[in-house]
Design an enzyme around this catalytic site. Structure first.
Site, short mmCIF file in Angstrom:
data_model
loop_
_atom_site.label_atom_id
_atom_site.label_comp_id
_atom_site.label_asym_id
_atom_site.label_seq_id
_atom_site.Cartn_x
_atom_site.Cartn_y
_atom_site.Cartn_z
N ALA A 29 5.05 -0.32 3.91
CA ALA A 29 3.75 0.22 4.29
C ALA A 29 3.71 1.69 4.71
O ALA A 29 2.63 2.29 4.66
CB ALA A 29 3.17 -0.63 5.43
N PRO A 82 3.66 5.71 4.81
CA PRO A 82 3.20 6.12 6.14
C PRO A 82 1.89 5.49 6.61
O PRO A 82 1.44 5.77 7.71
CB PRO A 82 3.02 7.63 5.97
CG PRO A 82 2.61 7.79 4.54
CD PRO A 82 3.39 6.74 3.79
N GLY A 116 -1.15 4.98 4.40
CA GLY A 116 -2.34 5.23 3.61
C GLY A 116 -2.91 3.95 3.01
O GLY A 116 -4.10 3.67 3.11
N ASP A 153 4.17 -1.73 -2.54
CA ASP A 153 4.24 -0.35 -3.03
C ASP A 153 5.69 0.08 -2.82
O ASP A 153 6.03 0.70 -1.82
CB ASP A 153 3.27 0.53 -2.25
CG ASP A 153 3.25 1.96 -2.76
OD1 ASP A 153 3.16 2.15 -3.98
OD2 ASP A 153 3.36 2.89 -1.93
N CYS A 209 5.39 5.12 -7.69
CA CYS A 209 4.97 6.48 -8.06
C CYS A 209 6.04 7.09 -8.95
O CYS A 209 6.50 8.20 -8.72
CB CYS A 209 4.70 7.33 -6.82
SG CYS A 209 6.09 7.47 -5.68
#
Length: 486
Positions: free
Chosen positions: A112, A114, A116, A180, A233
């Protein structure tokens, strides 16, 4: 500093689009912010915002902003300190809308920091349900906790655990999970030069192996009918289509959902799923990556439903998103109205938080619901569905209410940031453009009139923190660690 082997691989993959892609990596990156609807709705923000804005197509509350000398910068504006918005790279906003988080659900943000995406999920949950935000690295977990607090999130736990430990404690527990995953960061090359310097084919493979481990534990924690959103990413096929392909092969009960693809997004490439990074870094004639065994036709339709964000096709960095669902009965897909867990945290009895009750009767005009927990002098309000936390590394067991001292209670900054002016018995509004609000954020006192006691300090209807009025002077309770030279 774009690595040569990376460029060789991308030229192999993109063919005629490669030059356009490479040119995009040399351009200036886009800046964006995401409005926090728990603090200010979208329309009010657009009416009042002093920034030059344009919408981010894939996030309703996302906006690009331009840097202009005559305008304040979003990171240096009182609204930022009040949690009115979160400054977030536009492509990083792409995954959470596909999670379709709803109030009342149990949701896990597994990687999780930072914060966002966690705060993006929290906005969709509207303070209802249980949001578990986990980060394995302690320093990054602390930053995550700070951002959860700044955005006024009430229903979140912040943990500092490994995925395997969580899977052991929470099998089949969550309705939705966002993974993520940590990655090689290729999509951030133009945002962060260090990402290019740290890149190597070996690191890509290491990241892919780590991602598959994370996905394995995520599947174990997802309930039947639940949704898993996987994002990175990076452009690396091994970490993107490759990891999703691995997951589907390992877990036949998981499938990729077909979701509406926003303009500018591109479908995944099934033919890339089995590409491997070249291991012989000393062989200058070897391509940066090479195809391995071909992807089966059974998987192809699944992998085509994954999504890629390319910097030469849209206004954002490189990103990859896959939306998966665990097979289950139709009734399992809709979360029933849940009652408090019998095996959850029991909480304190009323007499054990009497100091806070006395403070609330005198200073608050809102009823707070949840499970009261106390750690030393610190009092927290955990969400109703909070599981037993014993044995877990917990940074934030819900909303920090404040400090219980002898015969009195001192409210926390976190509590202030969850309140609206009408929620407090006493509130003071400071002009957003005035000097006084900046003095407050610097930690200075200011003259004020009224009854003595605690005041919620606000600007444009959004809380900034606490002050305590006595003798015509508002004593400043803005945390010292957050003060800046405004």
């Amino acid at each position: 500093m774009i690595p040569e082997k990376f460029k060789e691989r991308m030229k192999l993959l993109l063919g005629g689009e490669y030059e356009e892609f490479l040119e995009a990596l040399g351009q200036e990156r886009y800046q964006a912010l995401r409005v926090n609807p728990m603090k200010m709705d979208r329309e009010e923000f657009l009416q009042k915002a002093p920034f030059c804005l344009s919408p981010v197509p894939w996030e309703e509350n996302g906006f690009y902003y331009e840097k202009r000398e005559e305008q304040p910068q979003p990171g240096r504006h009182p609204w930022h300190e009040a949690g009115v918005y979160y400054i977030q790279e536009p492509s990083a906003m792409s995954a959470v809308p596909f999670l379709e988080a709803r109030p009342g659900e149990r949701i896990l943000d597994l990687c999780a920091a930072p914060g966002g995406k966690s705060t993006q999920i929290a906005a969709a949950m509207r303070g209802e349900g249980l949001l578990v935000c986990n980060e394995i690295h302690p320093a990054r977990a602390a930053i995550l906790s700070e951002n959860i607090e700044r955005m006024g999130v009430r229903n979140a736990l912040v943990l500092n655990e490994t995925p395997d430990r969580l899977a052991e404690r929470f099998p089949g527990f969550f309705d939705r999970i966002l993974a993520d995953a940590p990655c090689s960061g290729e999509g951030m090359f133009r945002k962060n030069e260090a990402a290019g310097e740290e890149w190597s084919p070996e690191n890509v493979q290491m990241c892919a192996e780590r991602q598959r481990e994370i996905l394995e534990y995520a599947c174990q924690m997802l309930r039947p009918g639940g949704r898993l959103c996987y994002s990175t990413c990076t452009f690396a096929p091994a970490e993107d289509e490759g990891s999703v392909s691995w997951l589907i092969k390992k877990h036949p009960d998981m499938h990729v959902l077909s979701v509406p693809m926003p303009e500018g997004f591109a479908p995944g490439h099934p033919e890339w799923a089995d590409m491997e990074e070249a291991e012989d870094a000393g062989d200058e004639t070897a391509p940066a990556s090479r195809p391995a065994a071909g992807t089966t036709s059974i998987l192809a339709s699944e992998l085509e439903r994954t999504m890629r964000l390319w910097p030469h096709r849209l206004r954002g960095e490189g990103h990859f998103v896959a939306v998966l669902e665990k097979n289950g009965q139709e009734e399992e897909k809709l979360p029933a109205k849940r009652t408090r867990r019998r095996d959850g945290e029991k909480g304190l009895g009323e007499k054990d938080y009497a100091e806070f009750s006395a403070f609330a009767r005198e200073n608050l005009r809102v009823q707070l619901s949840g499970i009261y927990l106390r750690f030393g002098e610190q009092l927290y309000l955990a969400p109703e569905e909070t599981p037993v936390l014993r044995g877990l590394k917990v940074l934030r067991p819900g909303l920090h209410l404040g400090t219980v001292k002898k015969n009195r209670f001192e409210p926390s900054h976190a509590l202030a940031l969850t309140l609206k002016p009408e929620d407090a018995a006493h509130a003071v509004s400071l002009d957003t453009e005035g000097r006084q609000v900046k003095d407050y954020l610097n930690g200075l006192t200011f003259p004020a009139e009224g009854e003595k006691g605690w005041y919620l300090i606000c600007t444009d209807g959004c809380s900034l923190g606490w002050g305590k009025l006595a003798g015509g002077i508002m004593k400043n309770h803005y945390p010292k660690g957050l003060r800046k030279n405004w």
